[in-house]
Design a protein around this motif. Structure first.
Motif, mmCIF file in Angstrom:
data_model
loop_
_atom_site.group_PDB
_atom_site.id
_atom_site.type_symbol
_atom_site.label_atom_id
_atom_site.label_comp_id
_atom_site.label_asym_id
_atom_site.label_seq_id
_atom_site.Cartn_x
_atom_site.Cartn_y
_atom_site.Cartn_z
ATOM 1 N N PHE A 1 0.603 -6.086 9.062
ATOM 2 C CA PHE A 1 1.789 -5.242 9.269
ATOM 3 C C PHE A 1 2.499 -5.547 10.592
ATOM 4 C CE2 PHE A 1 -0.391 -1.531 6.735
ATOM 5 C CZ PHE A 1 -0.311 -2.294 5.577
ATOM 6 N N ILE B 1 5.945 -2.859 14.950
ATOM 7 C CA ILE B 1 4.479 -2.943 15.046
ATOM 8 C C ILE B 1 4.093 -4.256 15.722
ATOM 9 C CG2 ILE B 1 2.298 -2.894 13.792
ATOM 10 C CD1 ILE B 1 3.604 -1.095 11.751
ATOM 11 N N ALA C 1 -3.865 -4.181 8.792
ATOM 12 C CA ALA C 1 -3.302 -3.791 10.091
ATOM 13 C C ALA C 1 -2.600 -4.985 10.751
ATOM 14 C CB ALA C 1 -4.385 -3.222 11.005
ATOM 15 N N TRP D 1 -4.204 1.096 16.544
ATOM 16 C CA TRP D 1 -4.413 1.806 15.262
ATOM 17 C C TRP D 1 -5.872 1.648 14.824
ATOM 18 C CZ3 TRP D 1 -6.036 1.479 10.291
ATOM 19 C CH2 TRP D 1 -5.501 2.346 9.336
ATOM 20 N N MET E 1 2.853 -1.642 1.320
ATOM 21 C CA MET E 1 2.635 -1.076 2.656
ATOM 22 C C MET E 1 3.298 -1.860 3.773
ATOM 23 S SD MET E 1 1.504 1.803 3.234
ATOM 24 C CE MET E 1 1.414 2.970 1.890
ATOM 25 N N TYR F 1 -2.151 7.752 -4.315
ATOM 26 C CA TYR F 1 -0.917 7.327 -3.648
ATOM 27 C C TYR F 1 0.091 6.784 -4.669
ATOM 28 C CZ TYR F 1 2.434 5.369 -0.460
ATOM 29 O OH TYR F 1 3.618 5.104 0.196
ATOM 30 N N HIS G 1 6.223 -0.319 6.375
ATOM 31 C CA HIS G 1 6.050 -0.307 7.829
ATOM 32 C C HIS G 1 7.147 -1.068 8.570
ATOM 33 C CE1 HIS G 1 2.080 1.297 6.852
ATOM 34 N NE2 HIS G 1 1.997 1.674 8.102
ATOM 35 N N LEU H 1 5.879 6.491 17.613
ATOM 36 C CA LEU H 1 6.338 6.040 16.293
ATOM 37 C C LEU H 1 6.269 7.142 15.245
ATOM 38 C CD1 LEU H 1 4.533 2.570 16.000
ATOM 39 C CD2 LEU H 1 6.815 3.032 16.896
ATOM 40 N N PHE H 2 5.504 8.186 15.520
ATOM 41 C CA PHE H 2 5.201 9.170 14.480
ATOM 42 C C PHE H 2 5.992 10.459 14.661
ATOM 43 C CE2 PHE H 2 1.815 6.192 14.068
ATOM 44 C CZ PHE H 2 1.484 6.226 12.732
ATOM 45 N N PRO H 3 6.300 11.107 13.527
ATOM 46 C CA PRO H 3 7.054 12.371 13.610
ATOM 47 C C PRO H 3 6.177 13.484 14.187
ATOM 48 C CG PRO H 3 6.374 11.961 11.343
ATOM 49 C CD PRO H 3 5.961 10.760 12.145
ATOM 50 N N PHE I 1 -3.548 7.373 0.214
ATOM 51 C CA PHE I 1 -3.627 5.914 0.255
ATOM 52 C C PHE I 1 -5.062 5.429 0.482
ATOM 53 C CE2 PHE I 1 -3.718 1.803 2.244
ATOM 54 C CZ PHE I 1 -2.961 1.066 1.336
ATOM 55 N N LEU J 1 -9.790 -2.660 6.740
ATOM 56 C CA LEU J 1 -8.487 -2.180 7.220
ATOM 57 C C LEU J 1 -7.853 -3.141 8.212
ATOM 58 C CD1 LEU J 1 -9.354 1.602 7.588
ATOM 59 C CD2 LEU J 1 -7.668 0.613 6.010
ATOM 60 N N PHE K 1 9.302 0.220 11.509
ATOM 61 C CA PHE K 1 8.642 0.541 12.783
ATOM 62 C C PHE K 1 8.236 -0.743 13.493
ATOM 63 C CE2 PHE K 1 7.752 3.711 9.498
ATOM 64 C CZ PHE K 1 8.387 4.802 10.059
ATOM 65 N N ALA L 1 -1.366 -2.697 16.431
ATOM 66 C CA ALA L 1 -2.349 -2.859 15.354
ATOM 67 C C ALA L 1 -3.751 -2.614 15.913
ATOM 68 C CB ALA L 1 -2.246 -4.252 14.741
ATOM 69 N N LYS M 1 -0.198 11.580 2.883
ATOM 70 C CA LYS M 1 -0.010 10.252 2.285
ATOM 71 C C LYS M 1 -1.159 9.312 2.641
ATOM 72 C CE LYS M 1 5.009 10.363 2.348
ATOM 73 N NZ LYS M 1 6.155 9.754 3.065
ATOM 74 N N GLN M 2 -1.631 9.417 3.879
ATOM 75 C CA GLN M 2 -2.738 8.537 4.283
ATOM 76 C C GLN M 2 -4.013 8.901 3.524
ATOM 77 O OE1 GLN M 2 -3.678 5.571 5.146
ATOM 78 N NE2 GLN M 2 -2.789 5.667 7.207
HETATM 79 C C1 HEM Z 1 -0.930 -1.698 12.363
HETATM 80 C C2 HEM Z 1 -0.685 -0.537 12.989
HETATM 81 C C3 HEM Z 1 0.028 0.592 12.265
HETATM 82 C C4 HEM Z 1 1.027 1.340 12.766
HETATM 83 C C5 HEM Z 1 1.623 1.214 14.156
HETATM 84 C C6 HEM Z 1 1.427 2.259 11.724
HETATM 85 C C7 HEM Z 1 2.463 3.175 11.841
HETATM 86 C C8 HEM Z 1 2.945 3.939 10.808
HETATM 87 C C9 HEM Z 1 4.135 4.753 10.871
HETATM 88 C C10 HEM Z 1 5.019 4.907 12.102
HETATM 89 C C11 HEM Z 1 4.288 5.355 9.684
HETATM 90 C C12 HEM Z 1 5.428 6.276 9.234
HETATM 91 C C13 HEM Z 1 5.229 7.689 9.624
HETATM 92 C C14 HEM Z 1 6.410 8.485 9.079
HETATM 93 O O1 HEM Z 1 6.389 8.854 7.881
HETATM 94 O O2 HEM Z 1 7.364 8.690 9.815
HETATM 95 C C15 HEM Z 1 3.203 4.906 8.844
HETATM 96 C C16 HEM Z 1 3.020 5.299 7.549
HETATM 97 C C17 HEM Z 1 1.924 4.957 6.801
HETATM 98 N N1 HEM Z 1 0.925 4.090 7.151
HETATM 99 FE FE1 HEM Z 1 0.794 3.094 8.863
HETATM 100 N N2 HEM Z 1 0.648 2.060 10.635
HETATM 101 C C18 HEM Z 1 -0.231 1.055 10.911
HETATM 102 C C19 HEM Z 1 -1.200 0.571 10.078
HETATM 103 C C20 HEM Z 1 -1.518 1.089 8.860
HETATM 104 C C21 HEM Z 1 -2.621 0.652 8.044
HETATM 105 C C22 HEM Z 1 -3.598 -0.465 8.415
HETATM 106 C C23 HEM Z 1 -2.588 1.404 6.915
HETATM 107 C C24 HEM Z 1 -3.481 1.340 5.734
HETATM 108 C C25 HEM Z 1 -4.035 0.201 5.286
HETATM 109 C C26 HEM Z 1 -1.468 2.314 7.028
HETATM 110 C C27 HEM Z 1 -1.089 3.246 6.085
HETATM 111 C C28 HEM Z 1 0.023 4.030 6.139
HETATM 112 C C29 HEM Z 1 0.454 4.908 5.065
HETATM 113 C C30 HEM Z 1 -0.259 5.135 3.741
HETATM 114 C C31 HEM Z 1 1.656 5.488 5.476
HETATM 115 C C32 HEM Z 1 2.538 6.445 4.684
HETATM 116 C C33 HEM Z 1 3.531 5.579 3.903
HETATM 117 C C34 HEM Z 1 4.575 6.396 3.181
HETATM 118 O O3 HEM Z 1 5.498 6.903 3.826
HETATM 119 O O4 HEM Z 1 4.476 6.537 1.966
HETATM 120 N N3 HEM Z 1 -0.849 2.095 8.218
HETATM 121 N N4 HEM Z 1 2.407 4.054 9.562
#
Ligand code: HEM
Length: 123
Positions: free
Chosen positions: A120, A80, A117, A88, A71, A62, A75, A36-38, A51, A113, A78, A85, A47-48
């Motif tokens: 999402f 999910i 999770a 993660w 958020m 953030y 998401h 899923l990730f670049p 955040f 968290l 993608f 979850a 960003k994380q």
């Molecule tokens: C539940 C499982 C999760 C998966 C599979 C997941 C997956 C992803 C993916 C694929 C991205 C984008 C990456 C990109 O830029 O191409 C992303 C971005 C992000 N995720 Fe998650 N994530 C999950 C849970 C969470 C949780 C629980 C948090 C925080 C509470 C979180 C915070 C973030 C943040 C801050 C970004 C960057 C958002 C932006 O682009 O501004 N993620 N995540």
């Protein structure tokens, strides 16, 4: 404890920097998460960092740069699943375990968290 926020109790900016540095290699090695990730994970790490700092009561890094977190919406592109979850959260549990944060604090952070999770999950 006399701390006002989880952010401060954990150790502030250096702690959250370390946490994301430990978290993303695990994500990139996880068979369910990696696709899923670049390849260039640095922007995601930044960003994380922003955040999580904000989420745990630190400065609003953030929102200052990216606006309302929304958020779940961010998401939606993608797929999910519940398994993702859990994966993660397990990467986060292991990343936390490598830090100096007290185990009780680690447990609180993971618990906080886990709500988002599972929220999402969209597939
Ligand atoms: C539940 C499982 C999760 C998966 C599979 C997941 C997956 C992803 C993916 C694929 C991205 C984008 C990456 C990109 O830029 O191409 C992303 C971005 C992000 N995720 Fe998650 N994530 C999950 C849970 C969470 C949780 C629980 C948090 C925080 C509470 C979180 C915070 C973030 C943040 C801050 C970004 C960057 C958002 C932006 O682009 O501004 N993620 N995540």
């Amino acid at each position: 404890m006399d701390y006002t926020t989880i952010y401060e109790a954990a150790g502030g900016a250096p702690f959250f920097r370390e946490l994301v540095e430990r978290f993303y290699p695990k994500v990139q090695e996880h068979p369910l998460l990696a696709p899923l990730f670049p390849e260039d994970i640095r922007p995601v790490m930044e960003k994380q960092y922003q955040f999580l700092s904000q989420f745990f009561g630190g400065p609003s890094l953030y929102s200052d740069q990216h606006g309302h977190p929304m958020m779940r919406a961010r998401h939606l592109p993608f797929p999910i699943t519940r398994e993702r979850a859990e994966a993660w959260l397990d990467c986060m549990r292991r990343a936390l375990a490598e830090t100096d944060a007290p185990p009780e604090l680690q447990a609180i952070m993971l618990e906080r968290l886990s709500g988002p999770a599972y929220h999402f999950v969209n597939s």
